[in-house]
Design an enzyme around this catalytic site. Sequence first.
Site, PDB file in Angstrom:
ATOM      1  CG  ASN A 254      26.377  22.838 -12.040  1.00 59.05           C
ATOM      2  OD1 ASN A 254      27.017  23.027 -13.075  1.00 59.05           O
ATOM      3  ND2 ASN A 254      25.055  22.933 -12.002  1.00 59.05           N
TER       4      ASN A 254
ATOM      5  CG  LEU B  31      18.151  18.859 -13.411  1.00 62.10           C
ATOM      6  CD1 LEU B  31      19.408  18.601 -14.210  1.00 62.10           C
ATOM      7  CD2 LEU B  31      16.935  18.911 -14.317  1.00 62.10           C
TER       8      LEU B  31
ATOM      9  NE  ARG C 168      25.325  13.554 -21.864  1.00 62.69           N
ATOM     10  CZ  ARG C 168      24.359  12.970 -22.571  1.00 62.69           C
ATOM     11  NH1 ARG C 168      23.672  13.653 -23.458  1.00 62.69           N
ATOM     12  NH2 ARG C 168      24.062  11.707 -22.377  1.00 62.69           N
TER      13      ARG C 168
ATOM     14  CB  SER D  69      32.164  32.544 -21.089  1.00 67.72           C
ATOM     15  OG  SER D  69      30.959  32.325 -20.409  1.00 67.72           O
ATOM     16  CG  ASN D  70      30.616  30.333 -16.081  1.00 66.47           C
ATOM     17  OD1 ASN D  70      30.724  31.122 -15.157  1.00 66.47           O
ATOM     18  ND2 ASN D  70      29.503  30.217 -16.789  1.00 66.47           N
TER      19      ASN D  70
ATOM     20  CG  HIS E 204      21.300  26.296 -12.390  1.00 64.41           C
ATOM     21  ND1 HIS E 204      21.103  25.493 -13.494  1.00 64.41           N
ATOM     22  CD2 HIS E 204      20.128  26.901 -12.141  1.00 64.41           C
ATOM     23  CE1 HIS E 204      19.846  25.616 -13.896  1.00 64.41           C
ATOM     24  NE2 HIS E 204      19.227  26.468 -13.082  1.00 64.41           N
TER      25      HIS E 204
END
Length: 213
Positions: free
Chosen positions: A103, A140, A87, A13-14, A105
């Site tokens: 990214n 991460l 991943r 969806s993003n 989040h």
Amino acid sequence: MKRYVILISGRGSNMESLLDAGLPGECALVLSNRPAVAGLDAAARRGIATAVIDHRGFASREEFDAALAAEIERHKPDLVLLAGFMRILSDGFVRRFEGRLLNIHPSLLPLFPGVKTHAQALAAGVRLHGCSVHFVTPALDGGPIVAQAAVPVQADDDEASLGRRVLAEEHLLYPRVARWFLEGRLQLIAERVKLSGEVAVGGALHVPQVVAT
Ligand code: GRF
């Protein structure tokens, strides 16, 4: 025209919000590490080239990441957008794309890295939750934060209701940040975010009222 590649693992969806935002660039590829996910169909419907590199076919993370990097580089992107890509990427991969790897989040980083972020937020009892777009570094869900949107946590929220409201903000925030990058206004310089020009502040910072008792 700048070129970008989007990496997904599922629903996408993003990715859809990025593809539908009329960004000033060309999406050269949508790549998934899982075959037959909904996001691949959604990309194909929009006439975007798709590829699958299934991580299960590789003996090690490094080999998978090398194949992934090679496929991405073939499309010569200026920007690589992780959009629900589930991943962990090796340090080598991250360094190779440093400064052009973003990214999204679903938490207000550095709170709640990893998975199940909405459950983590509810368990912690925070009043504000949200999402972050950041440049990717080897840690991460780490790396310099470009922008965040916050939503209030309501008393009757569960994981699903809170997740829905955060996702709605993700769909606004990620295209906005991608646009800044593609316009040449957003850079990572010496591990710091540099953003130039006008920045429209929109969306979603809600500060709850303090109720006197
Ligand atoms: C989003 O919440 C994103 O922030 C997280 O994984 C989810 C992916 O959803 N990294 P979608 O595939 O973009 O619909």
